[in-house]
Design a protein around this motif. Structure first.
Motif, PDB file in Angstrom:
ATOM      1  N   ASP A  27       2.257   4.996 -10.060  1.00 54.62           N
ATOM      2  CA  ASP A  27       1.297   5.611  -9.146  1.00 54.62           C
ATOM      3  C   ASP A  27       1.182   7.105  -9.397  1.00 54.62           C
ATOM      4  O   ASP A  27       0.089   7.676  -9.377  1.00 54.62           O
ATOM      5  N   LYS A  72      -3.261   5.585  -1.202  1.00 53.61           N
ATOM      6  CA  LYS A  72      -1.954   4.976  -1.011  1.00 53.61           C
ATOM      7  C   LYS A  72      -1.302   5.586   0.232  1.00 53.61           C
ATOM      8  O   LYS A  72      -1.729   6.626   0.729  1.00 53.61           O
ATOM      9  N   LYS A  73      -0.260   4.947   0.725  1.00 46.73           N
ATOM     10  CA  LYS A  73       0.378   5.406   1.953  1.00 46.73           C
ATOM     11  C   LYS A  73       1.727   6.059   1.676  1.00 46.73           C
ATOM     12  O   LYS A  73       2.415   5.722   0.708  1.00 46.73           O
ATOM     13  N   SER A 122       3.207   3.919  -1.435  1.00 46.53           N
ATOM     14  CA  SER A 122       3.525   4.421  -2.766  1.00 46.53           C
ATOM     15  C   SER A 122       4.700   5.391  -2.752  1.00 46.53           C
ATOM     16  O   SER A 122       5.414   5.528  -3.743  1.00 46.53           O
ATOM     17  N   ALA A 159      -0.534  10.746  -3.637  1.00 43.49           N
ATOM     18  CA  ALA A 159      -0.555   9.337  -3.230  1.00 43.49           C
ATOM     19  C   ALA A 159      -1.691   9.080  -2.244  1.00 43.49           C
ATOM     20  O   ALA A 159      -2.462   8.127  -2.398  1.00 43.49           O
ATOM     21  N   GLU A 191       0.816  -1.210   0.000  1.00 42.50           N
ATOM     22  CA  GLU A 191       0.000   0.000   0.000  1.00 42.50           C
ATOM     23  C   GLU A 191       0.853   1.266   0.000  1.00 42.50           C
ATOM     24  O   GLU A 191       0.348   2.356  -0.248  1.00 42.50           O
TER      25      GLU A 191
END
Length: 374
Positions: free
Chosen positions: A207, A236-237, A153, A231, A151
């Motif tokens: 991404d 996303k993390k 990015s 992100a 997860e």
């Protein structure tokens, strides 16, 4: 009034102590993951930074099997070009390229500098690394191991100021090794606010492309913040690595320190006003000084101010220990002076949001969107 100021100062110390705990926890964190994907490292160059040759050289012998190093400049007349060329000639076994392009795709000069290099980069994983940082051989692996979580990015690094030889560079390194590093650790581990600093950013190219790519960043001053925001907007993390990149500041003058942190204050104000307002509460030395002045220079407030300054210097010394700072112990007594200067700078964005950067003047909108100013 004394009790009100006491409460505010106490809140400031509690807030700073919580940030120190977040930093201590992150520094102790252990994570192992063998990352083997190819990585493109983009180094935007402009002018001669302190220790530039050694900074760039440190990226040429990284202990990593597959990476390319791209130096990018807007002109071959830039004095940094000769240094980049010497590095390329010296390290023939390293995949190094020099991209010269003066194309303007937007208002952010740094994005303009990097745009062609980014478009020509080979790999799906990209690192943007400023020219004033130096690393050791484990840099890529120690940064990329945070991609173990699918997860994640974007990965940014803790930044540590080193090498101060002037008063201005001492102030800069004190700020980096206290307020900045503690704030990065706290925001990225204890909140949902991405705090990404352009000294070192690793991200998945695919991404970023899903969110508009480099083109989307072209008119934002805080392109590093926007990489993190794009992100998180896609669920996303953003992760923060406990590997320190060293920001070498040797010969900064005080004017350069003031200019940078005035600009950064304006940027933080435009990124999140509520969180910017809370910054004043995390500066107990400045709050104690304000109380001392408002009180008409009362003796009780003087004791509070002196006590706050000494206690803050001690906390900053401990923070320096956590980050393995090279600042000598005696110099932490300058930390309260730095806090007072930063306290006055804090007010600037309420009166002036223009920024002067790389020879141009801009107005800033939300999230640091740039508007060219005359």
């Amino acid at each position: 009034m004394l009790y009100v100021v006491l409460v505010l100062v106490a809140i400031g110390f509690i807030a700073y102590f919580i940030e120190i705990l977040a930093l201590a926890s992150l520094v102790k964190q252990k994570l192992s993951f063998s990352f083997t994907e190819g990585v493109s490292i983009i180094k935007p160059l402009k002018g001669i930074d302190d220790n530039l040759f050694s900074n760039l050289e440190s990226f040429c012998s990284l202990d990593y099997p597959k990476y390319e190093l791209i130096f990018c400049l807007s002109s071959c007349t830039d004095p940094a070009y000769k240094i980049a060329k010497k590095i390329k000639d010296k390290y023939k076994d390293c995949d190094i390229s020099i991209v010269i392009d003066d194309t303007s795709v937007g208002l952010n000069p740094k994005i303009n500098n990097m745009f062609k290099a980014y478009m020509n980069s080979k790999y799906d994983f990209v690192i943007i690394s400023d020219s004033n940082v130096i690393v050791d051989k484990n840099y890529i692996q120690q940064t990329a191991k945070y991609l173990k979580n699918n997860e994640v990015s974007v990965v940014t690094n803790l930044v540590r100021g080193k090498g101060a030889l002037t008063f201005g560079s001492l102030l800069e390194n004190l700020q980096l090794n206290t307020f900045v590093v503690c704030g990065m650790a706290f925001l990225n581990t204890k909140t949902n606010i991405p705090c990404v600093i352009g000294k070192s950013i690793l991200f998945r190219k695919k991404d970023l492309e899903e969110s508009g790519g480099f083109w989307h960043l072209k008119d934002y001053l805080a392109e590093d913040f926007m990489i993190g925001k794009l992100a998180t907007d896609k669920n996303k993390k953003v992760a923060i690595s406990n590997y320190f990149v060293d920001n070498v500041n040797e010969f900064w003058d005080t004017k350069k320190f003031l200019n940078r942190h005035t600009r950064w204050a304006k940027m933080r104000y435009k990124i999140g006003r509520f969180y910017y307002l809370s910054e004043l509460l995390s500066n107990p030395v400045f709050l104690a000084l304000v109380g001392f002045i408002i009180s008409g220079f009362s003796k009780d407030f003087l004791y509070l101010f002196v006590g706050s300054a000494i206690f803050k210097a001690m906390l900053d010394y401990y923070t320096g220990y956590l980050v393995s700072s090279d600042i000598k112990s005696i110099y932490y007594f300058f930390s309260p002076i730095k806090d007072i200067i930063i306290g006055f700078i804090w007010f600037v964005p309420f009166f002036n949001t223009k920024v002067y950067w790389r020879g141009k003047k801009y107005l800033m909108g939300k999230n640091t969107l740039l508007i060219e100013s005359k």
